[in-house]
Enzyme design. Structure first.
Site, mmCIF file in Angstrom:
data_model
loop_
_atom_site.group_PDB
_atom_site.id
_atom_site.type_symbol
_atom_site.label_atom_id
_atom_site.label_comp_id
_atom_site.label_asym_id
_atom_site.label_seq_id
_atom_site.Cartn_x
_atom_site.Cartn_y
_atom_site.Cartn_z
ATOM 1 N N SER A 111 -19.512 41.090 35.932
ATOM 2 C CA SER A 111 -18.261 41.793 36.189
ATOM 3 C C SER A 111 -17.096 40.843 36.476
ATOM 4 O O SER A 111 -16.783 40.001 35.658
ATOM 5 C CB SER A 111 -18.468 42.789 37.323
ATOM 6 O OG SER A 111 -17.366 43.637 37.423
ATOM 7 N N HIS A 112 -16.521 40.955 37.667
ATOM 8 C CA HIS A 112 -15.318 40.187 38.009
ATOM 9 C C HIS A 112 -15.654 38.791 38.510
ATOM 10 O O HIS A 112 -14.750 38.035 38.854
ATOM 11 C CB HIS A 112 -14.535 40.954 39.066
ATOM 12 C CG HIS A 112 -15.399 41.309 40.245
ATOM 13 N ND1 HIS A 112 -16.376 42.278 40.165
ATOM 14 C CD2 HIS A 112 -15.481 40.788 41.482
ATOM 15 C CE1 HIS A 112 -17.007 42.351 41.327
ATOM 16 N NE2 HIS A 112 -16.494 41.461 42.135
ATOM 17 N N ASP A 277 -11.074 43.562 34.192
ATOM 18 C CA ASP A 277 -11.980 42.509 34.666
ATOM 19 C C ASP A 277 -12.943 42.059 33.570
ATOM 20 O O ASP A 277 -12.811 42.457 32.401
ATOM 21 C CB ASP A 277 -12.748 42.983 35.910
ATOM 22 C CG ASP A 277 -13.782 44.047 35.591
ATOM 23 O OD1 ASP A 277 -13.581 44.796 34.623
ATOM 24 O OD2 ASP A 277 -14.807 44.124 36.307
ATOM 25 N N ASP A 279 -15.997 42.775 32.560
ATOM 26 C CA ASP A 279 -16.698 43.751 31.728
ATOM 27 C C ASP A 279 -15.876 44.997 31.425
ATOM 28 O O ASP A 279 -16.407 45.976 30.894
ATOM 29 C CB ASP A 279 -18.037 44.132 32.372
ATOM 30 C CG ASP A 279 -17.874 44.755 33.742
ATOM 31 O OD1 ASP A 279 -16.905 44.409 34.435
ATOM 32 O OD2 ASP A 279 -18.716 45.584 34.129
ATOM 33 N N ASP A 281 -14.374 47.341 33.295
ATOM 34 C CA ASP A 281 -14.421 48.616 34.020
ATOM 35 C C ASP A 281 -13.371 48.717 35.127
ATOM 36 O O ASP A 281 -13.156 49.795 35.669
ATOM 37 C CB ASP A 281 -15.839 48.921 34.545
ATOM 38 C CG ASP A 281 -16.396 47.840 35.433
ATOM 39 O OD1 ASP A 281 -15.693 46.843 35.695
ATOM 40 O OD2 ASP A 281 -17.563 47.976 35.862
ATOM 41 N N ARG A 282 -12.702 47.613 35.457
ATOM 42 C CA ARG A 282 -11.691 47.670 36.519
ATOM 43 C C ARG A 282 -10.280 47.701 35.947
ATOM 44 O O ARG A 282 -10.067 47.321 34.797
ATOM 45 C CB ARG A 282 -11.811 46.446 37.424
ATOM 46 C CG ARG A 282 -13.104 46.390 38.165
ATOM 47 C CD ARG A 282 -13.089 45.268 39.180
ATOM 48 N NE ARG A 282 -14.318 45.322 39.965
ATOM 49 C CZ ARG A 282 -14.462 44.851 41.181
ATOM 50 N NH1 ARG A 282 -13.436 44.241 41.766
ATOM 51 N NH2 ARG A 282 -15.594 44.946 41.825
ATOM 52 N N LYS A 376 -16.765 53.353 35.673
ATOM 53 C CA LYS A 376 -15.331 53.208 35.800
ATOM 54 C C LYS A 376 -14.808 52.586 34.519
ATOM 55 O O LYS A 376 -15.561 51.957 33.776
ATOM 56 C CB LYS A 376 -14.946 52.407 37.034
ATOM 57 C CG LYS A 376 -15.594 51.043 37.195
ATOM 58 C CD LYS A 376 -15.200 50.476 38.552
ATOM 59 C CE LYS A 376 -15.792 49.102 38.811
ATOM 60 N NZ LYS A 376 -17.135 49.170 39.394
HETATM 61 C C1 VG1 Z 1 -17.740 45.598 44.595
HETATM 62 C C2 VG1 Z 1 -16.736 46.682 44.922
HETATM 63 C C3 VG1 Z 1 -17.312 48.035 44.581
HETATM 64 C C4 VG1 Z 1 -17.737 48.051 43.109
HETATM 65 C C5 VG1 Z 1 -18.687 46.896 42.825
HETATM 66 C C6 VG1 Z 1 -19.032 46.780 41.350
HETATM 67 O O1 VG1 Z 1 -18.902 45.785 45.361
HETATM 68 O O2 VG1 Z 1 -16.345 46.628 46.274
HETATM 69 O O3 VG1 Z 1 -16.366 49.031 44.854
HETATM 70 O O4 VG1 Z 1 -18.358 49.265 42.798
HETATM 71 O O5 VG1 Z 1 -18.079 45.665 43.220
HETATM 72 O O6 VG1 Z 1 -17.887 46.577 40.589
HETATM 73 P P1 VG1 Z 1 -19.186 44.990 46.709
HETATM 74 O O7 VG1 Z 1 -20.534 45.435 47.155
HETATM 75 O O8 VG1 Z 1 -19.082 43.530 46.375
HETATM 76 O O9 VG1 Z 1 -18.087 45.384 47.663
HETATM 77 V V1 VG1 Z 1 -17.943 45.747 39.082
HETATM 78 O O10 VG1 Z 1 -16.451 45.744 38.444
HETATM 79 O O11 VG1 Z 1 -19.056 44.686 39.377
HETATM 80 O O12 VG1 Z 1 -18.903 46.744 38.096
HETATM 81 CO CO CO Z 2 -16.567 45.165 36.422
#
Ligand code: VG1
Ligand code: CO
Length: 543
Positions: A111-112, A277, A279, A281-282, A376
């Protein structure tokens, strides 16, 4: 030839998390990825249904896909649908699973988190509804990964992923698809593309999208530039790179600094800007010199959904994660629809969407989405805003200003303390947990504590329980402090502190969030003893 390999390498997946997210070098250990894939294939029982595979293009993406393909073939999977060049955004995987009635899909992404040999890699499995695997499934995968002592893999040449078409691997058919086409078609059905085209063609609206060298580049070029007519060059950093150009593909004001510099404190900047981001989704949404918090964005989308072709009759319900501000609750109340408060993580929205209890959902962490997929969706959120701007003729700042004047404003910020010692983080949370029960009625300067607890959730659809989802301290004026530990970091622990204060519509709506939340911020540090326990005097990231 199908080989069975003995393995003693077990991925240490945190129970209850939707996938594996680790340092890339951890994934490169012999049999590490393979063990996880075998465990998922054992639990998922794909049968004759297709299996979807794609990733965000980061380092090790293609190699991991080759391994998954050979393992799928050796495990009796009949049909794989994979993105060309190994690319598929998370929402596009979700859509393909649903559209093609697949048994599930793998998304290769952290992801990010940054990518590269010295950065992070990840893999998640989405189930047949298109959403992240629920806890019951991931717990089974975890148990299976500990139990198995061998995995199956075909010995074969690598498959050509670079051109669309159909290939064979053993008895398995592999369909290489354009990663963008089906997703872009879905977006055309949800939004008023004609009207958005008019907005761009009018010539006095400027737009920039920062793909951050991650997966949304090809999606953004096709949808914004080619299908909607945004000026060529509107998409920045549109070529996916294995290391995302050495940066974090995290769409916030810290990491999306190029877009920030263009949009904020620049009177000649574009009218509207957005970023996504790794992947896809953000989303981060900016107006000219105007940052929109993700919590506000969700509330605005909900309040204006009736203006969008996808929701002609409005929406049936909203859900937000617990740390997300309560702005959406006020919209739900005025629409007379329910607002669900779930633990952090998209998987909790799946049941509510499947049961038709909600249409829109979102998180403070730059995530918003709807019943069109089970993830998302960054590009979707940007299109929603473009559609609103086109339909109302108002700027993002005007849309949000009008929203505050109607519903009041939930000042909001999140402070992240990254890579603190795991043990220290555990102590800090344990102390807070002990303290919460005795907080009711106590006064701290201007704030009177109403109650404190550790958030737990009972899924209204399947009755499953999730405990210890974050410490909430609620104040008598509706303000909140929330503390929780991240489940997605790959180094030590990350403490997230969420601060929120409600200002009624008649109050002062024009403060900076730093000023509005200064006292709560100090209080949050004191209550949790953050400086004493962690040695940190300021957060690493403020969003
Ligand atoms: C973070 C965010 C959460 C989100 C998750 C996955 O998790 O706070 O809201 O759903 O990332 O997002 P955490 O446990 O680090 O707070 V992504 O864009 O990885 O799919
Ligand atoms: Co993501």
């Amino acid at each position: 030839m199908r080989r069975t390999i003995n393995t003693t390498s077990f991925p240490d997946q945190k129970p209850g998390t939707s996938g594996l997210r680790k340092k890339t070098r951890v994934f490169l250990q012999p049999h590490y990825l393979q063990n996880f894939i075998q465990a998922v294939l054992n639990v998922a029982a794909i049968g004759d249904r297709p299996l979807v595979i794609g990733g965000d293009g980061r380092y090790y993406n293609r190699e991991a896909i080759q391994i998954i393909l050979k393992m799928a073939a050796a495990n009796g999977v009949r049909h794989v649908i994979a993105g060309q060049a190994g690319l598929l955004s998370t929402p596009a995987v979700s859509h393909l699973i649903r559209m093609r009635r697949a048994g599930g899909g793998f998304v290769l992404s952290a992801s990010h988190n940054p990518g590269g040999l010295e950065a992070d890699f990840g893999i998640k499995f989405n189930v047949e509804n298109g959403g992240p695997a629920p806890a019951g499934f991931t717990d089974q995968v975890y148990a299976e990964s500990r139990r198995i002592a061998e995995y199956h893999i075909l010995e074969a040449e690598d498959v050509d992923l670079e051109t669309p078409g159909t290939r064979r691997l053993g008895d398995m058919r592999i369909e290489i698809v354009d990663p963008v086409a089906a997703y872009a078609d879905l977006m055309e059905r949800l939004f008023d593309f004609e009207r958005i085209r008019g907005l761009f063609a009018g010539g006095n609206f400027s737009f920039r999208f920062d793909a951050m060298h991650a997966v949304t580049g090809p999606y953004a070029h096709e949808i914004f530039e080619r299908r909607l007519g945004a000026a060529p060059g509107a998409v920045m950093n549109g070529v996916p790179l294995p290391d995302f150009g050495g940066e974090h593909p995290d769409p916030n004001l810290v990491h999306a600094w190029r877009l920030r510099e263009l949009m904020l404190s620049n009177p000649a900047g574009p009218d509207f800007g957005a970023a996504s981001d790794g992947d896809g989704d953000r989303n981060m949404i900016l107006g000219r010199d105007f940052f929109i918090t993700p919590s506000d964005s969700l509330a605005v989308l909900a309040a204006n959904a009736h203006l969008i072709p996808a929701y002609p009759d409005g929406i049936v319900g909203i859900a937000r994660s617990m740390p997300t501000s309560c702005a959406a609750d006020r919209v739900a109340a005025s629409l007379g629809i329910p607002c669900f408060e779930t633990p952090t993580g998209w998987k909790f929205f799946g049941n509510l969407l499947d049961a038709g209890l909600i249409s829109l959902c979102g998180e403070e962490s730059f995530g918003a989405g709807s019943d069109h997929v089970r993830e998302k969706d960054g590009i979707w959120a940007v299109l929603f805003w473009l559609n609103l701007i086109a339909a109302t003729g108002r700027s993002p700042a005007e849309i949000v200003g009008a929203h505050w004047r109607r519903f009041g404003r939930n000042y909001y910020t999140r402070h992240d303390y990254e890579a603190i010692e795991t043990q220290v983080a555990g102590t800090l949370m344990a102390r807070l947990r002990e303290m919460t029960g005795g907080l009711g009625g106590r006064r701290f300067d201007n704030y009177i504590c109403a109650s404190g607890d550790d958030f737990s959730y009972t899924d209204p659809v399947d009755g499953s329980r999730s405990e210890q989802q974050g410490i909430r301290i609620l104040f008598s004026d509706g303000s909140r402090i929330v503390y929780r530990l991240s489940g997605t970091g790959t180094e030590g622990a990350t403490l997230r502190v969420y601060l929120e204060r409600y200002e009624p519509a008649a109050g002062d709506l024009e403060l900076t969030s730093a000023a509005a939340l200064a006292e709560l911020s100090r209080l949050a540090g004191e209550l949790a003893n953050i400086p004493e326990l962690t040695g940190r005097t300021a957060p690493d990231v403020i969003t």
